[in-house]
Write an enzyme that holds these catalytic residues in place. Structure first.
Site, PDB file in Angstrom:
ATOM      1  N   SER A 643       0.845  -1.189   0.000  1.00 23.66           N
ATOM      2  CA  SER A 643       0.000   0.000   0.000  1.00 23.66           C
ATOM      3  C   SER A 643       0.881   1.240   0.000  1.00 23.66           C
ATOM      4  O   SER A 643       2.015   1.209   0.507  1.00 23.66           O
ATOM      5  CB  SER A 643      -0.860  -0.018   1.260  1.00 23.66           C
ATOM      6  OG  SER A 643      -1.345   1.267   1.509  1.00 23.66           O
ATOM      7  N   TYR A 656      -0.276  -0.981   9.943  1.00 29.24           N
ATOM      8  CA  TYR A 656      -0.570  -1.320   8.540  1.00 29.24           C
ATOM      9  C   TYR A 656       0.654  -1.032   7.662  1.00 29.24           C
ATOM     10  O   TYR A 656       1.059  -1.854   6.832  1.00 29.24           O
ATOM     11  CB  TYR A 656      -1.781  -0.487   8.119  1.00 29.24           C
ATOM     12  CG  TYR A 656      -2.302  -0.739   6.739  1.00 29.24           C
ATOM     13  CD1 TYR A 656      -2.925  -1.942   6.397  1.00 29.24           C
ATOM     14  CD2 TYR A 656      -2.211   0.245   5.750  1.00 29.24           C
ATOM     15  CE1 TYR A 656      -3.440  -2.153   5.123  1.00 29.24           C
ATOM     16  CE2 TYR A 656      -2.724   0.046   4.485  1.00 29.24           C
ATOM     17  CZ  TYR A 656      -3.336  -1.152   4.165  1.00 29.24           C
ATOM     18  OH  TYR A 656      -3.837  -1.359   2.914  1.00 29.24           O
ATOM     19  N   ALA A 688      -8.343   1.696  -4.721  1.00 27.36           N
ATOM     20  CA  ALA A 688      -9.665   1.279  -5.193  1.00 27.36           C
ATOM     21  C   ALA A 688     -10.722   1.551  -4.132  1.00 27.36           C
ATOM     22  O   ALA A 688     -10.440   1.512  -2.922  1.00 27.36           O
ATOM     23  CB  ALA A 688      -9.640  -0.215  -5.536  1.00 27.36           C
TER      24      ALA A 688
HETATM   25  P1  NAD Z   1     -11.929  -5.373   1.298  1.00 26.04           P
HETATM   26  O1  NAD Z   1     -12.208  -5.205   2.778  1.00 26.04           O
HETATM   27  O2  NAD Z   1     -13.018  -5.070   0.378  1.00 26.04           O
HETATM   28  O3  NAD Z   1     -11.451  -6.844   1.040  1.00 26.04           O
HETATM   29  C1  NAD Z   1     -10.607  -7.549   1.914  1.00 26.04           C
HETATM   30  C2  NAD Z   1     -11.162  -8.934   2.093  1.00 26.04           C
HETATM   31  O4  NAD Z   1     -10.252  -9.679   2.885  1.00 26.04           O
HETATM   32  C3  NAD Z   1     -12.492  -8.944   2.830  1.00 26.04           C
HETATM   33  O5  NAD Z   1     -13.472  -9.623   2.068  1.00 26.04           O
HETATM   34  C4  NAD Z   1     -12.181  -9.676   4.129  1.00 26.04           C
HETATM   35  O6  NAD Z   1     -13.272 -10.461   4.616  1.00 26.04           O
HETATM   36  C5  NAD Z   1     -11.010 -10.513   3.747  1.00 26.04           C
HETATM   37  N1  NAD Z   1     -10.204 -10.882   4.928  1.00 26.04           N
HETATM   38  C6  NAD Z   1      -9.866 -10.095   5.962  1.00 26.04           C
HETATM   39  N2  NAD Z   1      -9.136 -10.796   6.849  1.00 26.04           N
HETATM   40  C7  NAD Z   1      -9.053 -12.065   6.377  1.00 26.04           C
HETATM   41  C8  NAD Z   1      -8.400 -13.230   6.837  1.00 26.04           C
HETATM   42  N3  NAD Z   1      -7.725 -13.242   8.004  1.00 26.04           N
HETATM   43  N4  NAD Z   1      -8.463 -14.332   6.076  1.00 26.04           N
HETATM   44  C9  NAD Z   1      -9.143 -14.334   4.911  1.00 26.04           C
HETATM   45  N5  NAD Z   1      -9.793 -13.268   4.458  1.00 26.04           N
HETATM   46  C10 NAD Z   1      -9.729 -12.121   5.164  1.00 26.04           C
HETATM   47  O7  NAD Z   1     -10.653  -4.500   1.001  1.00 26.04           O
HETATM   48  P2  NAD Z   1      -9.810  -4.284  -0.341  1.00 26.04           P
HETATM   49  O8  NAD Z   1      -9.622  -2.865  -0.463  1.00 26.04           O
HETATM   50  O9  NAD Z   1     -10.355  -5.091  -1.425  1.00 26.04           O
HETATM   51  O10 NAD Z   1      -8.401  -4.846   0.117  1.00 26.04           O
HETATM   52  C11 NAD Z   1      -7.686  -5.830  -0.559  1.00 26.04           C
HETATM   53  C12 NAD Z   1      -6.208  -5.637  -0.280  1.00 26.04           C
HETATM   54  O11 NAD Z   1      -5.764  -4.440  -0.908  1.00 26.04           O
HETATM   55  C13 NAD Z   1      -5.838  -5.494   1.161  1.00 26.04           C
HETATM   56  O12 NAD Z   1      -4.628  -6.193   1.418  1.00 26.04           O
HETATM   57  C14 NAD Z   1      -5.603  -4.031   1.347  1.00 26.04           C
HETATM   58  O13 NAD Z   1      -4.737  -3.737   2.412  1.00 26.04           O
HETATM   59  C15 NAD Z   1      -5.025  -3.685   0.035  1.00 26.04           C
HETATM   60  N6  NAD Z   1      -5.100  -2.254  -0.336  1.00 26.04           N
HETATM   61  C16 NAD Z   1      -6.258  -1.725  -0.710  1.00 26.04           C
HETATM   62  C17 NAD Z   1      -6.293  -0.388  -1.052  1.00 26.04           C
HETATM   63  C18 NAD Z   1      -7.545   0.242  -1.550  1.00 26.04           C
HETATM   64  O14 NAD Z   1      -7.488   1.412  -1.980  1.00 26.04           O
HETATM   65  N7  NAD Z   1      -8.654  -0.456  -1.516  1.00 26.04           N
HETATM   66  C19 NAD Z   1      -5.152   0.396  -0.960  1.00 26.04           C
HETATM   67  C20 NAD Z   1      -3.969  -0.176  -0.579  1.00 26.04           C
HETATM   68  C21 NAD Z   1      -3.957  -1.529  -0.266  1.00 26.04           C
END
Ligand code: NAD
Length: 908
Positions: A643, A656, A688
């Protein structure tokens, strides 16, 4: 009202980066660097003044009745024929009627403005209704001359008449004086140029104002009544000074176009006039002057009709349509200034039959074919018998013009064996819309970009040059146009058939999209999701189940897994699900994530651990069993999710950010272990709109940053064809950039035995921090190299440098100082030398004395940054300072000109 009724422009597509002239010839003519800004236009090998004039004239005639033209004037100092009416060839290429006057205007750079005055005079006198004026030049300049830098190739065309006038003609004034700034003897290729100061002071700055002021007086106007002032002058400062002298404020002065194309000779006053017209509004007065053995000045007033002019390429469009090269030798070859071996095939006889050329002139020069009057079938060439097998009518064809008919490529080839100035020779069959086809040469294209079905436009080009007889032969060639997206043939689809993918946290957000997209492209997917809340508490099967249903509904294969990634058993179960169901694991996307944002003070161990357990330990827990299987298979693609918060830092996210940056370390180490098994591991930093970001991004941003934008690069990195490993990409909204850890060259503060003092650190702070020449380092061993090299025993004469060490150079600098060259010099040179032998030194020169000190000066005149070995090479005369500067090895900050004193001030 009479005046200009239309305009057209043509700047050839090719541009030479002027720095490449300096890079190749700066060793010989260092002073040319002073004018090496931007790029100059140059003709393709099959272009000359005539072909460019045809292109500009075609652009000018867009939306006009070309057959109403009753005079064609062509102005140039580089016409291909000294005795054959060049304007007559132009007229034939444009397929204009025979009963018109055609005339060449030549032998001076103001021939373009003179032709324009003559055209306006003829229309004003009611002698002519519509006159086409084209001006064009492709001048040759000696290699490494200032003129090679200043000049460019180009053409302009204006239509003059009394209907739909876009710029009313107010009058003209001419001064004719045999002032010789340059001349070209009738038997010479190159101009002979007189001293620049003379040209500037006695020529430009006296004669142009004389003509301009003469015209203003004649029209009872002042410079205040003029909105745009046009006159070519390649001396940039003089250009501004003359305008100032004339009382024109800087915003009235039309740019001399040095940076974008250079001075296009006879065409230039008209090229600049068109540039002024392109941005003019009704009511603007434009005063244009053309210099050359005197000066012509003309004045126009723009009318409302300019708003109705049909869209065209113009000068603006042709400047935008460009291909820039650094290939100076190609530039020279295209201008016939070097003679590489062309092979025996190039000696084939090229004599043109004047009989055939005359009889078929409309076909060969005008690209006129035939159209059957019985069945309407067009064809090229025109023949007695109609090509339509159902018609076959005899002598039924009337002339049919193909030059402006849209066409597409049917077949093509790149022929490496055929003689070509720009191999491979590309040619093929083109099919005209509405019928008609022929085998055409292609030009202004690269083989890789040519596609079947691609649209082409026809362009009048030089087909041959018969050296023996001095004859240029012309014909029409096809120029492939960039394909519109919908026309481009689909690239080979990237598929994952037969592959098994695991996506963690695939029940929502980004993971869900990855799972769906992988399944759509044939992968069998393990949809893992714990189904908890955003902070990782709770669990449910519904998230994973729902995505599995979605995939199945699309006809894909998927299986759900509800384990948590945060335990080793969970990780093992996730991987086992894939192996038990389908026997393998090809792709692992570590995506599961939670958030527990708190400032460090409130960050209790539970919140710290929870986040690290999912993101960092989670990646370890799943990747390890997957990696074991991938190694066994000899294939695998692993994605980690970092991230921007980790890469660059974010308030309230120490847990984080630490986890996310930890993943980079995990990748850096794993890529070393994975390499030989065709296992690639890469990291993405997505942006996203998901549950994680719903309260972080503003609502208008949430609407735009869809997870769908992130999936393509993730899938690409998971594909078989992707060779990357160990890379980090920022991704969002269709924008991608690579992030990397860079290491500066650094410097040795001590000799490796003596512990440096704190003061030593202070003294060398700039050098320690300098990131000039920073590099990516592939592994830990490589990272030690600069340090170890820095303390290798230093020899006075080292094999690598072929000269003394950096320190020795500075130690000897005071001795090497030449006081006689330092009269009136008052400078401080700061040297920041990077690399193992590097450091900071400054050299003060004042009152004929030189003092060398270690460290950094507060206010140096000039700062010089270089790598140690390059510096030693330069100081020992092995590396030319100009070459070092132009290749980027020598960076100069502050007063650039003062740096040129160094060579004189020291004799090493
Ligand atoms: P999101 O919350 O929509 O999806 C994350 C999913 O991971 C959820 O469905 C959750 O139930 C699942 N999860 C959480 N803990 C878990 C575990 N211990 N075992 C299995 N599943 C688990 O969020 P997202 O934005 O889609 O995030 C996806 C990844 O992208 C993450 O690693 C997040 O840190 C990273 N990220 C996202 C953004 C962004 O802008 N959305 C930015 C930087 C990084």
């Amino acid at each position: 009202m009479i005046g200009i009724t239309s305009f057209g422009g043509y700047i050839p597509r090719l541009r030479l980066n002027r720095m490449s002239i300096f890079q190749n010839m700066g060793w010989f003519a260092p002073a040319i660097v002073t004018v090496a800004q931007g790029e100059r236009s140059f003709c393709n090998w099959d272009e000359d003044s005539l072909t460019m004039a045809v292109a500009a004239a075609r652009d000018c005639l867009v939306g006009k009745d070309k057959q109403a033209t009753d005079a064609v004037f062509l102005a140039s100092t580089t016409l291909p024929f000294a005795d054959r009416l060049n304007a007559g060839i132009l007229k034939t290429a444009l397929n204009l009627k025979d009963d018109l006057i055609a005339a060449d205007f030549a032998s001076t750079l103001r021939a373009g403005t003179t032709a324009l005055i003559e055209a306006l005079t003829a229309v004003k006198a009611d002698e002519k209704k519509q006159v086409l004026v084209a001006a064009s030049d492709k001048r040759l300049a000696r290699s490494a001359s200032f003129y090679e830098m200043w000049e460019g190739d180009g053409a302009a065309a204006l239509l003059v008449g009394d209907t739909d006038v876009i710029a009313e003609y107010l009058g003209s004034f001419t001064v004719t004086r045999d002032f010789i700034d340059h001349y070209r003897g009738a038997d010479r290729q190159f101009d002979y140029t007189w001293e620049e100061r003379w040209v500037r002071d006695e020529g430009y700055s006296k004669i142009i104002p004389e003509a301009v002021n003469g015209l203003l007086k004649k029209l009872s106007l002042t410079m205040d009544d003029v909105d745009k002032l046009v006159f070519p002058c390649f001396f940039k400062a003089e250009h501004r000074n003359i305008a100032k002298k004339l009382g024109a404020s800087p915003e009235k002065l039309i740019d001399n176009m040095h940076e974008v194309c250079g001075e296009t000779g006879t065409a230039h006053p008209l090229v600049m006039l068109i540039q002024a017209l392109e941005e003019a509004k009704p009511g603007d007065r434009i005063l244009a002057a053309g210099f050359g053995q005197g000066c012509d000045a003309l004045c126009f007033k723009v009318t409302e009709a300019i708003k109705n002019l049909a869209p065209r390429q113009g000068i603006k469009g042709s400047l935008a349509d460009k291909k820039t090269t650094d290939n100076y030798l190609k530039f020279l070859k295209f201008r016939d200034q070097i003679e590489p071996e062309m092979g025996i095939r190039a000696e084939a006889p090229t004599q043109t039959s004047m009989t055939v050329l005359y009889r078929k002139r409309d076909m060969l020069l005008g690209l006129v074919g035939g159209k059957c009057t019985k069945c309407g079938t067009p064809q090229f060439p025109r023949t007695r018998l109609c090509v339509n097998p159902d018609c076959r009518a005899l002598d039924s064809q009337e002339p049919h013009e193909f030059a402006d008919t849209p066409a597409k490529i049917k077949t093509f080839t790149g022929d490496m064996l055929a003689v070509s100035v720009d191999p491979p020779h590309i040619y093929g069959m083109i099919q005209f819309e509405g019928g008609g086809r022929f085998m055409a040469d292609f030009t202004d294209c690269e083989l890789n970009d040519v596609k079947v079905g691609q649209p082409v436009v026809m362009s009048f080009r030089r087909r041959l040059y018969d050296r023996q007889r001095g004859f240029s032969g012309y014909f029409w060639k096809a120029v492939p146009l960039p394909m519109k997206k919908e026309e481009a043939p689909a690239a080979e689809e990237i598929r994952f058939d037969g592959q098994v993918a695991i996506v963690t946290g695939a029940g929502a957000g980004l993971g869900r999209v990855y799972a769906l997209e992988l399944a759509k492209r044939g992968a069998k997917v393990v949809v893992n999701d714990l189904g908890g809340a955003r902070d990782g508490t709770g669990a449910s099967t519904s998230a994973a189940d729902q995505v599995v249903e979605e995939i199945k509904a699309l006809g894909g294969e998927a299986v759900a897994n509800y384990d948590s990634v945060s335990t080793p058993e969970g990780g093992q179960n996730i991987v086992d699900t894939a192996i038990k169901t389908w026997g393998r694991v090809d792709i692992l996307i570590n995506n599961a994530g939670i958030l527990r944002d708190k400032t460090l003070i409130k960050m209790d161990p539970e919140n710290w651990d929870a986040v690290l357990n999912v993101h960092l330990k989670g990646a370890y827990n799943v990747t390890r069993p997957a990696f074991i299987k991938m190694r066994e298979q000899g294939y695998g693609r692993i994605i980690l999710t970092t991230s921007a918060a980790g890469l660059y830092g974010n308030f309230g996210q120490t847990n984080y950010a630490a986890a996310k940056m930890g993943l980079i370390g995990f990748m850096n180490a794993l890529k070393q272990e994975a390499g030989k098994y065709d296992i690639k591991v890469n990291t993405i930093a997505p942006v996203a709109a998901t549950r994680l970001t719903e309260d972080i991004f503003p609502p208008e941003m949430l609407e735009k940053v869809k997870p769908e934008f992130v999936a393509p690069i993730v899938l690409y990195l998971c594909s078989k064809g992707s060779k990357e490993s160990g890379m980090i990409y920022n991704v969002g909204l269709g924008y991608f950039n690579r992030a990397a850890i860079l290491t500066g060259p650094g410097l040795a503060v001590s000799d490796g035995t003596k512990v440096p003092t704190v003061e030593d650190i202070h003294k060398n702070w700039a050098g320690i921090n300098d990131m000039t020449g920073a590099v990516e380092i592939p592994n830990v061993m490589a990272s030690f190299e600069p340090m170890l090299n820095a303390f290798k025993p230093k020899k006075e004469k080292t094999a690598e440098t072929g000269g003394p060490s950096v320190k020795a150079v500075f130690d000897g600098l005071e001795k090497a100082f030449q006081p006689e060259a330092a009269a009136g010099v008052d400078v401080v040179f700061q040297f920041n030398i990077s690399g193992p032998q590097g450091g900071s030194w400054f050299v003060t020169i004042k009152d004929g004395a030189c003092q060398v000190s270690e460290g950094s000066h507060d206010r140096p005149t000039t700062t010089i940054k270089m790598a140690d070995q390059d510096f030693v090479k330069m100081m020992s005369g092995e590396l030319n300072p100009m070459a070092a500067f132009s290749s980027g090895k020598l960076k100069v900050e502050g007063d650039l000109m003062k740096s040129q004193l160094i060579e004189k001030l020291f004799k090493i």
